[in-house]
Design a protein around this motif. Structure first.
Motif: not given
Length: 698
Positions: A254-277
């Motif tokens: 994703g990406e997100a603009a911010y009103a409180d700082r001098a930079m924005d978030g241009a990428a929020f890449t998440r990779r996940n693998a899980g195992l539950r039992f």
């Protein structure tokens, strides 16, 4: 907005809102034209606040339900209807949740039992930023240090976003999803499909949420546009009713603009693998075993040019970008034991390790950040042992108690640190810390025959400093904060729950003493280059205390009519500095009325917040600092819902009907963003907001 993820998947997600329409059309084509029998229609009214829980210090909510204000697009927004919670506004998304004036690692957040730690050194991505609430089945809040089963250091409490294990009873194909549209270009899609048979299942889900820049009550645009998506696949094995195993994989961006700082978030890449039992034995002293193992990677990019007009400044004269990366992996194993006839015991162990690194550039044109070397700055690891028991003294009385010990390790890999505009050698380079921190609690619960339940408990927890406290700042006497002491919280909790007829009342109170509270303070004068004085942001330990609580009422005076009311208050004191403890929310109250039939409902919500005169300017935590006094405000909202069929519900709402201009006391300060009005003291909340949500299940 510029897209930071593959265009084919973007197009699929953008058109995914047509899927509900196609399913609706298919159902309509084959449906009986006669009226839907009333008994199959079960409307869920719009949720304006969490209903009182019948279990002490525990609140559960349905994240799929339509809620007011506008249905949540991230995990922090999903918590706003629970008494005691606040959100620190940065823009349109990714706010930090605050509970009872505590935030950051004081409030544990687990996603299906997994630890997820953001990569951003400036908190663009708290764990809740990676949550699309409707993709989960239940959100559980455990208040205070009154459980040891869900990770270390949770002095304020813990939030569990959970998907419920399932075993199909027959071959089946299921689909459910939702579409939300609203002001400022809000557009969400969520779709989940599950198919299988009693022996196993496959489940696939996609989410997307997007919005443009919203306007406050005065019509001033706020830099707040965002777009985020996720895709998840799960494979389950359920050979019998006692055994459940699930393997999962997920990607998101994703990406997100911010009103409180001098930079924005241009990428929020998440990779996940899980195992539950989970496996029920059902006989003997060993009742059940459960566990999970997981891997999470966050690859985050922030810059000053992708989502805003680039304007050179003294701090960032060129196109600048930073690419922090964090990998977290962990595992947990727990056993439920029957120790005698009246004692239930859960014992377990869990491990978690994470490493953080980053690469950056101050001139993206000549030196792209992708070409820069990765610099590893810190490693953390923790291994814990836990035991929690429930002793039934009688049919109506019980004692719940737990103890936990965690072995922490941290390594400082930084060769250099910043000292204002210069870089100098890190005084704690190659430093290592190792310590064992305890946690324990005990609680007494008593149910009276009149419908009254009372409880009283005490807990103690020691919290190891997190990445943002150890690595992200400096200390009073050093350029490194790596020696910051662990925080020690001792807290008493008491409360009651009362149910009689159509009246439900709940109240919980707390008081604590926090030794070595980890305080973040800005504007501190320290020596600079050439004998000059510079202003720094430092970490220091102080002694603090706070007290407060929440109370709620749910009442149905007549069939179909409902009244909901709640109040939350907290007061904190910095005992070392003899001044108010920073980042404490003001007194807040909510009052909701609704009327519902099996097919439709209407409701209203009035939220009132008092002014806050107690503050400590330039002090706070890793999520924000006090900006001064804040005025009170009141916001009025309306909602309605309609269920034309058992498989379809439509909800609509207008938030902030009177278009008030206001800001929360707990908010980030406004920053200058090119193309937007001059910044305000705090980031203002949205003005009048309309929204429409359609939920379907097939």
């Amino acid at each position: 907005m510029n897209s930071s993820f593959p265009s084919p998947l973007t197009r699929i997600l953008r058109w995914s809102h047509l899927v509900p329409a196609l399913i609706i059309a298919a159902r309509a084509a084959g449906a009986d034209p006669g009226p839907v029998p009333p008994e199959v229609v079960n409307l869920d009214p719009v949720v304006v606040m969490a209903r009182p829980s019948e279990q002490p210090l525990l609140v559960r909510t349905d994240p799929k339900a339509a809620a007011q204000p506008i249905p949540a697009q991230d995990g922090a927004e999903a918590l706003r209807g629970i008494g005691g919670f606040n959100i620190i506004r940065k823009g349109g998304t990714d706010g930090d949740p605050v509970f009872r004036g505590m935030a950051g690692s004081r409030l544990g957040v687990l996603l299906d039992g997994e630890n997820l730690l953001g990569g951003c050194s400036n908190r663009m991505d708290p764990p809740t930023a990676y949550v699309f609430p409707a993709a989960y089945d239940v959100v559980t809040v455990l208040k205070g240090p009154q459980s040891v089963l869900h990770g270390p250091g949770n002095s304020a409490g813990v939030v569990l976003f959970e998907r419920t294990p399932v075993r199909l009873t027959a071959p089946i194909l299921q689909a459910e999803g939702a579409l939300t549209v609203g002001s400022a270009g809000r557009n969400d899609q969520w779709l989940q499909v599950r198919g299988g048979r009693p022996a196993g299942y496959a489940e696939a889900g996609v989410t997307r949420t997007a919005a443009g820049d919203y306007a406050d009550g005065d019509g001033r645009r706020v830099a707040s546009a965002y777009e985020r998506w996720s895709a998840r696949l799960a494979l389950g094995w359920t050979p019998n009713s006692a055994t459940w195993v699930e393997a999962t994989g997920m990607v998101s961006d994703g990406e997100a603009a911010y009103a409180d700082r001098a930079m924005d978030g241009a990428a929020f890449t998440r990779r996940n693998a899980g195992l539950r039992f989970r496996h029920h034995l059902g006989a003997g002293w060993l009742q059940a075993l459960e566990g999970n193992a997981y891997f999470n990677e966050i690859d985050h990019v922030m810059d000053n040019y992708s989502l805003r007009t680039f304007v050179p400044t003294a701090m960032m004269p060129g196109r600048s970008a930073s690419n922090p990366d964090r990998r977290t992996h962990g595992a947990r194993l727990a056993a439920e034991l029957a120790v005698g006839e009246h004692v239930e015991l859960t014992v377990g162990t869990e491990l978690q390790a994470n490493r953080h690194r980053a690469r950056s550039t101050s001139n993206e044109t000549l030196r792209p950040y992708e070409s820069q070397p990765w610099v590893r700055d810190a490693d953390f690891a923790v291994a814990g042992l836990m035991a929690e028991s429930r002793v039934h003294l009688s049919d109506r009385s019980r004692i719940v108690a737990g103890v936990r010990a965690d072995s922490w390790q941290a390594e400082d890999h930084r060769r250099t640190v910043a000292a204002g505009m210069t870089t100098v050698a890190n005084p704690t380079a190659d430093g290592r810390r190792a310590t064992v921190l305890p946690q324990a609690f005990v609680r007494f619960e008593r149910e009276a025959r009149s419908g009254l339940t009372v409880f009283a408990g005490a807990g103690h927890v020691q919290r190891f400093p997190d990445y943002w406290e150890l690595i992200g700042r400096e200390s009073t006497g050093s350029l490194s904060a790596f020696a910051t002491r662990a925080e020690r919280t001792t807290q008493a909790d008491l409360g009651l729950h009362y149910r009689r007829g159509t009246v439900v009342i709940a109240a919980s109170l707390f008081a604590n003493r926090i030794d070595d509270f980890i305080l973040i303070e800005s504007g501190v004068a320290k020596p600079g280059a050439m004998g000059a004085v510079r202003l720094a942001t430092i970490v220091r330990n102080v002694d603090a205390a706070s007290l407060g609580g929440e109370a709620s009422l749910a009442w149905s005076p007549r069939p179909g009519w409902s009244v909901d009311a709640s109040v939350a208050a907290v007061r904190g004191q910095n005992r070392t500095d003899a001044r108010p403890l920073a980042q404490q929310p003001p007194l807040e109250g909510r009052l909701g009325f609704s009327y519902a039939t099996p097919r439709w409902s209407v409701g209203t919500l009035l939220r009132g917040v008092a002014s806050q005169d107690r503050f400590a300017a330039r002090q706070g935590s890793i999520v924000g600092q006090d900006l001064g006094r804040s005025p009170g405000f009141a916001v009025w909202s309306l909602n309605a819902a309609w269920k034309p069929a058992a498989w379809l519900q439509v909800s609509v709402g207008i938030d902030n009907v009177l278009d008030r201009t206001y800001a929360e006391h707990l908010s980030r300060g406004g920053a200058m963003v090119a193309g937007f009005p001059p910044p305000s003291t705090r980031v203002n909340e949205p003005g009048r907001t309309g929204w429409l949500k359609a939920d379907f299940r097939y």
